[in-house]
Every structure is written in C-alpha cells, then in structure tokens.
Write an enzyme that holds these catalytic residues in place. Structure first.
Site, PDB file in Angstrom:
ATOM      1  N   HIS A 324      -2.709  -1.442   1.670  1.00 41.63           N
ATOM      2  CA  HIS A 324      -2.064  -2.366   0.740  1.00 41.63           C
ATOM      3  C   HIS A 324      -2.298  -3.850   1.036  1.00 41.63           C
ATOM      4  O   HIS A 324      -1.598  -4.688   0.493  1.00 41.63           O
ATOM      5  CB  HIS A 324      -0.566  -2.046   0.577  1.00 41.63           C
ATOM      6  CG  HIS A 324       0.198  -1.819   1.848  1.00 41.63           C
ATOM      7  ND1 HIS A 324       0.949  -0.706   2.074  1.00 41.63           N
ATOM      8  CD2 HIS A 324       0.318  -2.569   2.943  1.00 41.63           C
ATOM      9  CE1 HIS A 324       1.511  -0.785   3.258  1.00 41.63           C
ATOM     10  NE2 HIS A 324       1.153  -1.911   3.804  1.00 41.63           N
ATOM     11  N   SER A 375      12.673   2.166   4.984  1.00 46.83           N
ATOM     12  CA  SER A 375      13.008   1.716   6.329  1.00 46.83           C
ATOM     13  C   SER A 375      13.532   2.934   7.080  1.00 46.83           C
ATOM     14  O   SER A 375      13.517   4.035   6.547  1.00 46.83           O
ATOM     15  CB  SER A 375      14.066   0.617   6.265  1.00 46.83           C
ATOM     16  OG  SER A 375      15.243   1.138   5.709  1.00 46.83           O
ATOM     17  N   HIS A 399       4.400  -1.612  -2.804  1.00 48.95           N
ATOM     18  CA  HIS A 399       4.073  -1.021  -1.499  1.00 48.95           C
ATOM     19  C   HIS A 399       5.298  -0.751  -0.638  1.00 48.95           C
ATOM     20  O   HIS A 399       5.197  -0.072   0.375  1.00 48.95           O
ATOM     21  CB  HIS A 399       3.078  -1.885  -0.747  1.00 48.95           C
ATOM     22  CG  HIS A 399       3.686  -3.011   0.056  1.00 48.95           C
ATOM     23  ND1 HIS A 399       4.550  -3.936  -0.491  1.00 48.95           N
ATOM     24  CD2 HIS A 399       3.548  -3.359   1.350  1.00 48.95           C
ATOM     25  CE1 HIS A 399       4.913  -4.790   0.445  1.00 48.95           C
ATOM     26  NE2 HIS A 399       4.335  -4.467   1.570  1.00 48.95           N
TER      27      HIS A 399
END
Lengths: 476, 126
Positions: A324, A375, A399
């Site tokens: 990305h 996360s 992303h």
C-alpha cells in the site's frame, strides 16, 4: 474538516473543484461523518497534489485518509508521462511497499484456540520484532543486489516458502524494472541484517479468526469460511525503504526548482518521470518493493516453521499479498483512451476489479483481494476489487483505520501492561518486546475501521468480503 | 511524532532535537554513554541541515543498533560536525517503543526566537 468546498457526487464520493493552482479536482471517498472527521490538512494536501505537473483526472483520497507528509496518507494520484507528469518520493512515502499478506492456516479457529498460548509464545520467539532486532540472514553485496532484483522469487529460491506463493503476490513476487545499482550503500547497509524482521510501530503479525462473511461467493473464491483461522503479516521494506525515501525526498526537494516545479510543500518532492533523478528513483523504489516482498516471504517461512511444530496439520497457503505504498505503471482508461500512467498509492491498496489480467487466474473472477489492517483489539477486513472501482480511482481502496490520536496521547491514556491484560481478558494474546510500544498502539488510539470499510464498500471502491478478529498479535 | 529542540545557540537546539529523537524510541535517562560516534553533514540551509542531522542519527541508530543519550554539535556555514554517545539497544532496560523511519520536512523550522533562544523542530516518521 470544513466541507463547504465539497459537493457530493454520491453519498460516499465528494468533489472539490479545481481552483487556483489546482490542475484537477480533489475527490474524497467517504461518508459525510468520516469526511467531517478528517483533518483539514487532508483537503490542503490533496489540493497540493492536484497542482502537481501531469496529474490526470483528480487527486483522490480514500475513506481512511489522514494527514501525511506532502501527500495525504490514503492518497491516490496518477501522472501521465506524455503530459509532463512527475514521480514523487513523497507520494510513495518512507516505508516503500509496506503491505499486508494473509495466509490461510487450513484450520478452524478452535484448533488454534486450543494451543493459543503456546502458539503466541513460539511466534514471538521466532519472529524478530521491535527496535534493534535482526534477522538470520546477513546480506553481502552480491546477495543484496540479487534480493533487490528478485524480491520474493529470490527468497523462494533460497528455500523461504514455495513457488506456489509467487502467483499470489502482486507482480508475481518480483517487481520488474528494479535497479539495485540505484540503491545507495547507506540504504543497503541499513538492510544488511534486517531481512525477515517485522519492524515496529503499527507493524504486526496476527493469527485471526474469520468472524463474519459478507460475500459468500467471493469468500469461497478466496478460500475463506466463517470460523477459519488465518495469519496476517503487516510490514514493509524496513531500513532500506526508509533510507531510499529519505535520500530521494531530499534530492527531489532540492532539484525541483531546476525542473521548474514550484513545491507548495517540500514533502511533495517530485521530479519529471523522464528526468534522470525520476528514473533513478523509480529503479531504486522498485528495488525497495522487491525488498518488502522478500521480507514478507521470509517471515511467511518463519510462521510456517512455527505452525509445523505447534500445529503440524496446518498448511498455510498464501491467499494474497498486497502493498500500500507504491508507484506503479498501470494501464487505465483516461477519457476515451487507454494509457500507461504512473499511479501513486500512499497508504492506499491496489484493488483491481474482476477479470483484470494482473489478478491470479484462481482469483480473477472474484476481483483482487484487499486486506485492511485493524489494530490489536479491532477487526481487520478482507475486501475485493470491483469493476466500478476501476473507473473511480484507478482500482484503489483504503488500507487501514488510521490513527485517531498521537502516540503521546495514547501513552498518557493507557499502560502497555493494562492493554495486554485487557486484550487477554477478551481472548486476544499480545506479545511484544515493548510495553510502551503496546500502549502507543492501543486499539483505542485508532479510528473506527468498520466505518472506513463500509464507506469503501458503499463508494464502490471495493466489496466487503470477510471480517477477521485477532487471536494472537505479535507487535514490534 | 514531532521533535523540538530549544537552546541558547542553534547548535544546542540541534542537540536537543536529537535528544527528543531518542525520546521517541526510549527514555534517554535509561541509556548509558558507553560509546561515541562522530557524524558530519552539510546542506544548503539550516532547515535541511536539521533534517540531515536527524537522519544521520537515525542511520547510526539503525545500523549500529544503538540508542544515544548525549549529543554535541558544532555548526558553521550550514556544516555540522557532531558527536553522539550511547550504547547498544537493551530491550529489557530500554523497552524501545518504535523505530524512527526518517526525519521529514513537516513542521520543519530552525529559527531564533524573540527571547534570543533557538528552536529546531520537525516531524519524524515512525
């Protein structure tokens, strides 16, 4: 963000017309809530990108866009070499070809759950992670150049993974046009003992369970079913990419005036595609892409070694590997013509639609897999590129979630020990050499990934396929 | 992450900015000055010189796997000569949080303040 300058093209697509030095409009893909929550800097930076020479159609920002260096993170911009287009080191970023790959374990998550603690400990011991960590390889100059030219293909040649992995990696695992000779000795020195290392910050290795399926047909094509266990690896080109970004950012910032490019922000450092420095950067940047692909390939091998020991029935085929932070030459429809253009994606993922020849045959009809990192405590997502997305932003998607607060603020709010304990109580085992690093990366420090993914889906950029929830997280 | 150094001279501000760079990674008070590294750089102006200085420190940290706790800088005509003292990364003692990737031109400033002190700052990508 003040959205008064934007007009909605659809509920998840907003346009700010070109004014002043802008050559093209700014287009942001987000619902109104996400758009309003974005920093004003996103608008300013996207408008600055819209003023760069040779940009075509629009300066785009994905639903997770946030303030970056020069280009916004989540920014997509294409440049036409026939129109004096530029290549920008700032438009790619420091962590060249940072990306995510996802492996299927071939197991259901309850099989993993039974050995979760042992698996977490073994992965943590085997995967070099964090500041100062080094890999098993030390690359001498000849081997370094072979790695920079060969990418994941080079790693497979050394026994890291299988040839079958290569077809599941963008560019077949080897970026063409890489020029190791364009990579400085400093950059190579930084990478000398960093192959097969995870890094730190937001990079991670997670064992995840497929918690939800949103599109059964595409999920089946990707080999995913509810309750499956997968492994995701998020990292990039390590010190080599950082050094290349640093060096070319400076060189392009200093040389811009000689190319008669007025930079409103030095971080927009760029050079004409056909200039000597532009070509040199492309050769080095492509070598860094190969470094990232090789790095993730070696990490894949290490993961397989651990699983072979802890869960010998696991197979771990690669589902796909996406980057990305890149600039790549791609063929797109521009107006009424098909053209080769230089597509910069900074914190944005390529998301080609069904039938695109660059997608592996086995996945082609489903669309390119896209992995959206979460996360430690929140979900990640699998998306698929769409036909509509090809005409929206050159086949691009978001992303990740993006940070909602600074590391300082996160450190003030959470303790590493507390985050580890809280996640353990939720069944998520975190292993990291740095409790401070864990606190800075606390799940609450990130934005809502669900909203970002929903906006990408509603905008038509990429289709939501599956939701992944973490079981084990190794952080640097 | 932003780093900001202040000092009575421009050189002191550069030293403090580098110390702030260390603090992004770990508590400088936990780092012992066991080894010394010499650095040198030059740039067309003081702002670029600050970025070059911090990037030179990042390079040494990354390739030597060290953390620095003390810096000394001398400046003349956009040329910098510097020294850094530190030790190898000790994961248990330093608990290093994050690797700096590179110093950026974002929020970049080197200037003398109204009170006569010097400020040197920029954002570091981590």
């Amino acid at each position: 963000m003040d959205i008064s300058g934007f007009k909605p093209l659809s509920p998840c697509q907003w346009e700010m017309p070109a004014t002043g030095a802008m050559r093209v409009p700014v287009v942001i893909f987000a619902d109104e809530t996400l758009l309003r929550a974005m920093d004003d800097k996103v608008r300013e930076q996207a408008a600055n990108v819209a003023a760069l020479p040779g940009i075509i159609e629009a300066s785009y920002a994905m639903p997770d866009a946030h303030w970056g260096y020069g280009f916004p993170i989540g920014g997509v911009a294409a440049f036409d070499p026939e129109e004096g287009g530029v290549v920008s080191a700032g438009g790619v970023g420091f962590d060249i070809s940072c990306g995510v790959r996802c492996l299927h374990t071939g197991l259901q998550w309850d099989a993993v759950k039974a050995v979760q603690e042992r698996l977490a400990d073994r992965l943590f011991r085997r995967i070099p992670a964090g500041v100062g960590s080094t890999g098993e390889l030390t690359l001498m100059p000849q081997a370094m150049d072979a790695m920079l030219a060969g990418g994941a293909r080079w790693a497979v040649g050394l026994g890291y993974g299988d040839a079958a992995d290569l077809e599941r990696i963008e560019e077949g695992g080897q970026m063409a046009g890489a020029e190791p000779g364009r990579v400085s000795l400093h950059a190579k020195q930084r990478q000398r003992d960093e192959m097969g290392t995870l890094g730190s910050g937001n990079h991670y290795l997670e064992v995840q369970r497929v918690a939800e399926i949103h599109d059964e047909a595409i999920a089946a094509a990707f080999g995913l079913a509810r309750g499956d266990a997968v492994v995701s690896i998020h990292c990039g080109s390590r010190g080599l990419g950082h050094q290349i970004g640093t060096e070319f950012l400076r060189e392009m910032a200093v040389s811009a005036a000689t190319h008669r490019i007025a930079l409103p922000d030095r971080e927009l450092a760029c050079a004409p595609i056909d200039s000597e420095v532009g070509q040199r950067y492309l050769g080095a940047m492509r070598a860094a892409i190969n470094c990232a692909l090789a790095n993730r390939q070696i990490l894949t091998h290490l993961v397989r070694e651990v699983f072979a020991d802890v869960l010998p029935q696991a197979r771990l085929p690669l589902i796909y590997d996406v980057s990305h932070n890149t600039c790549r030459v791609e063929r797109h429809r521009v107006g009424r013509h098909m053209k080769h253009v230089y597509v910069h994606r900074k914190g944005a993922t390529r998301a080609f639609g069904p039938g695109h020849p660059d997608i592996p045959a086995a996945l082609r009809e489903a669309g390119q897999p896209v992995f959206i990192g979460g996360s430690m405590g929140t979900a990640s997502y699998v998306l698929a590129g769409t036909a509509q997305g090809m005409s929206l932003a050159y086949g691009s998607a978001c992303h990740g979630a993006g940070r909602a607060m600074s590391r300082h603020e996160a450190l003030r709010r959470w303790s590493g020990r507390g985050v580890v304990a809280e996640l353990a109580a939720r069944g998520i085992l975190v292993r990291s050499p740095s409790l401070r690093g864990v606190a800075e990366e606390a799940p609450g420090a990130y934005k809502d990934v669900e909203a970002v993914v929903e906006a990408a889906d509603r905008a038509g950029l990429a289709r939501r396929v599956a939701k992944l929830e973490p079981l084990v997280c190794v952080k640097g | 992450m932003g780093v900001r150094g202040r000092g009575g001279t421009c050189a002191e501000a550069f030293e403090q900015a580098a110390l702030a760079l260390t603090a992004i990674v770990a508590d400088p008070r936990q780092v012992h000055p066991l080894e010394r590294v010499e650095l040198a750089c030059e740039a067309p102006d003081d702002e670029l010189l600050l970025v070059d200085w911090l990037n030179a420190v990042i390079y040494e940290m990354d390739t030597r796997h060290v953390l620095f706790c003390r810096y000394r800088v001398s400046l003349a005509c956009h040329r910098l000569r510097g020294e850094a003292w530190g030790e190898s990364v000790d994961v248990r003692r330093h608990s290093p949080a994050v690797e700096p990737k590179g110093a950026t031109y974002t929020a970049l400033a080197v200037r003398r303040e109204a009170d006569g002190s010097w400020l040197a700052q920029c954002v570091v990508d981590v």
